[in-house]
Design a protein around this motif. Structure first.
Motif, PDB file in Angstrom:
ATOM      1  N   LEU A  37      -2.253   0.383 -24.679  1.00  0.00           N
ATOM      2  CA  LEU A  37      -3.125   0.020 -23.568  1.00  0.00           C
ATOM      3  C   LEU A  37      -3.633   1.319 -22.954  1.00  0.00           C
ATOM      4  N   VAL A  38      -4.961   1.501 -22.929  1.00  0.00           N
ATOM      5  CA  VAL A  38      -5.530   2.765 -22.479  1.00  0.00           C
ATOM      6  C   VAL A  38      -6.583   2.535 -21.400  1.00  0.00           C
ATOM      7  N   ARG A  39      -6.390   3.178 -20.271  1.00  0.00           N
ATOM      8  CA  ARG A  39      -7.376   3.148 -19.185  1.00  0.00           C
ATOM      9  C   ARG A  39      -8.336   4.321 -19.371  1.00  0.00           C
ATOM     10  N   ILE A  40      -9.630   4.036 -19.298  1.00  0.00           N
ATOM     11  CA  ILE A  40     -10.649   5.070 -19.415  1.00  0.00           C
ATOM     12  C   ILE A  40     -11.180   5.365 -18.012  1.00  0.00           C
ATOM     13  N   ASP A  41     -10.884   6.546 -17.495  1.00  0.00           N
ATOM     14  CA  ASP A  41     -11.355   6.932 -16.168  1.00  0.00           C
ATOM     15  C   ASP A  41     -12.869   7.113 -16.186  1.00  0.00           C
ATOM     16  N   ASP A  42     -13.494   6.905 -15.066  1.00  0.00           N
ATOM     17  CA  ASP A  42     -14.945   7.058 -14.906  1.00  0.00           C
ATOM     18  C   ASP A  42     -15.747   6.172 -15.852  1.00  0.00           C
ATOM     19  N   ALA A  43     -15.201   5.004 -16.174  1.00  0.00           N
ATOM     20  CA  ALA A  43     -15.909   4.041 -17.023  1.00  0.00           C
ATOM     21  C   ALA A  43     -15.731   2.654 -16.437  1.00  0.00           C
ATOM     22  N   GLY A  44     -16.751   1.837 -16.635  1.00  0.00           N
ATOM     23  CA  GLY A  44     -16.708   0.468 -16.153  1.00  0.00           C
ATOM     24  C   GLY A  44     -16.512  -0.508 -17.298  1.00  0.00           C
ATOM     25  N   HIS A  45     -17.234  -1.620 -17.248  1.00  0.00           N
ATOM     26  CA  HIS A  45     -17.076  -2.677 -18.240  1.00  0.00           C
ATOM     27  C   HIS A  45     -17.599  -2.272 -19.621  1.00  0.00           C
ATOM     28  N   PHE A  46     -18.625  -1.447 -19.653  1.00  0.00           N
ATOM     29  CA  PHE A  46     -19.227  -1.036 -20.929  1.00  0.00           C
ATOM     30  C   PHE A  46     -18.771   0.368 -21.300  1.00  0.00           C
ATOM     31  N   LEU A  47     -17.459   0.550 -21.336  1.00  0.00           N
ATOM     32  CA  LEU A  47     -16.890   1.871 -21.556  1.00  0.00           C
ATOM     33  C   LEU A  47     -17.316   2.496 -22.872  1.00  0.00           C
ATOM     34  N   HIS A  48     -17.594   1.694 -23.874  1.00  0.00           N
ATOM     35  CA  HIS A  48     -18.042   2.237 -25.156  1.00  0.00           C
ATOM     36  C   HIS A  48     -19.438   2.850 -25.051  1.00  0.00           C
ATOM     37  N   LEU A  49     -20.230   2.416 -24.073  1.00  0.00           N
ATOM     38  CA  LEU A  49     -21.550   3.004 -23.836  1.00  0.00           C
ATOM     39  C   LEU A  49     -21.476   4.145 -22.832  1.00  0.00           C
ATOM     40  N   GLU A  50     -20.566   4.046 -21.881  1.00  0.00           N
ATOM     41  CA  GLU A  50     -20.438   5.044 -20.834  1.00  0.00           C
ATOM     42  C   GLU A  50     -19.677   6.287 -21.286  1.00  0.00           C
ATOM     43  N   LYS A  51     -18.680   6.104 -22.132  1.00  0.00           N
ATOM     44  CA  LYS A  51     -17.826   7.206 -22.603  1.00  0.00           C
ATOM     45  C   LYS A  51     -17.605   7.095 -24.111  1.00  0.00           C
ATOM     46  N   PRO A  52     -18.678   7.113 -24.905  1.00  0.00           N
ATOM     47  CA  PRO A  52     -18.521   6.859 -26.345  1.00  0.00           C
ATOM     48  C   PRO A  52     -17.613   7.854 -27.068  1.00  0.00           C
ATOM     49  N   GLU A  53     -17.683   9.125 -26.705  1.00  0.00           N
ATOM     50  CA  GLU A  53     -16.844  10.112 -27.384  1.00  0.00           C
ATOM     51  C   GLU A  53     -15.367   9.855 -27.112  1.00  0.00           C
ATOM     52  N   THR A  54     -15.048   9.547 -25.868  1.00  0.00           N
ATOM     53  CA  THR A  54     -13.662   9.263 -25.492  1.00  0.00           C
ATOM     54  C   THR A  54     -13.155   8.020 -26.205  1.00  0.00           C
ATOM     55  N   VAL A  55     -13.958   6.966 -26.182  1.00  0.00           N
ATOM     56  CA  VAL A  55     -13.573   5.713 -26.836  1.00  0.00           C
ATOM     57  C   VAL A  55     -13.385   5.931 -28.337  1.00  0.00           C
ATOM     58  N   ASN A  56     -14.310   6.622 -28.973  1.00  0.00           N
ATOM     59  CA  ASN A  56     -14.196   6.884 -30.411  1.00  0.00           C
ATOM     60  C   ASN A  56     -12.932   7.667 -30.734  1.00  0.00           C
ATOM     61  N   GLU A  57     -12.633   8.676 -29.932  1.00  0.00           N
ATOM     62  CA  GLU A  57     -11.436   9.494 -30.161  1.00  0.00           C
ATOM     63  C   GLU A  57     -10.165   8.651 -30.064  1.00  0.00           C
ATOM     64  N   ILE A  58     -10.089   7.793 -29.079  1.00  0.00           N
ATOM     65  CA  ILE A  58      -8.915   6.938 -28.901  1.00  0.00           C
ATOM     66  C   ILE A  58      -8.764   5.969 -30.063  1.00  0.00           C
ATOM     67  N   ILE A  59      -9.863   5.368 -30.478  1.00  0.00           N
ATOM     68  CA  ILE A  59      -9.817   4.416 -31.603  1.00  0.00           C
ATOM     69  C   ILE A  59      -9.394   5.119 -32.879  1.00  0.00           C
TER      70      ILE A  59
END
Length: 67
Positions: A37-59
């Protein structure tokens, strides 16, 4: 709904206005071993659009771990 039976990766945005972030606070105790379970800071509901690099790295990290 029943809890998942296989490990999952659940990401959520800290400022999500659609699903309250508090919903996720106790979720990890209901997930099977190997889940993450990972919380993405400075991101809302569309975290994959708001923080794509962070989301990709976690995945990619989760998939590389072989869970």
């Amino acid at each position: 709904m029943s809890p998942p039976i296989h490990p999952i990766l659940q990401l959520y945005g800290a400022t999500d206005g659609c699903l309250r972030p508090g919903f996720f606070h106790a979720l990890d105790r209901h997930l099977p071993a190997g889940s993450r379970l990972v919380r993405i800071d400075d991101a809302g509901h569309f975290l994959h659009l708001e923080k794509p690099e962070t989301v990709n790295e976690i995945i990619l990290d989760y998939l590389a771990s072989g869970r």
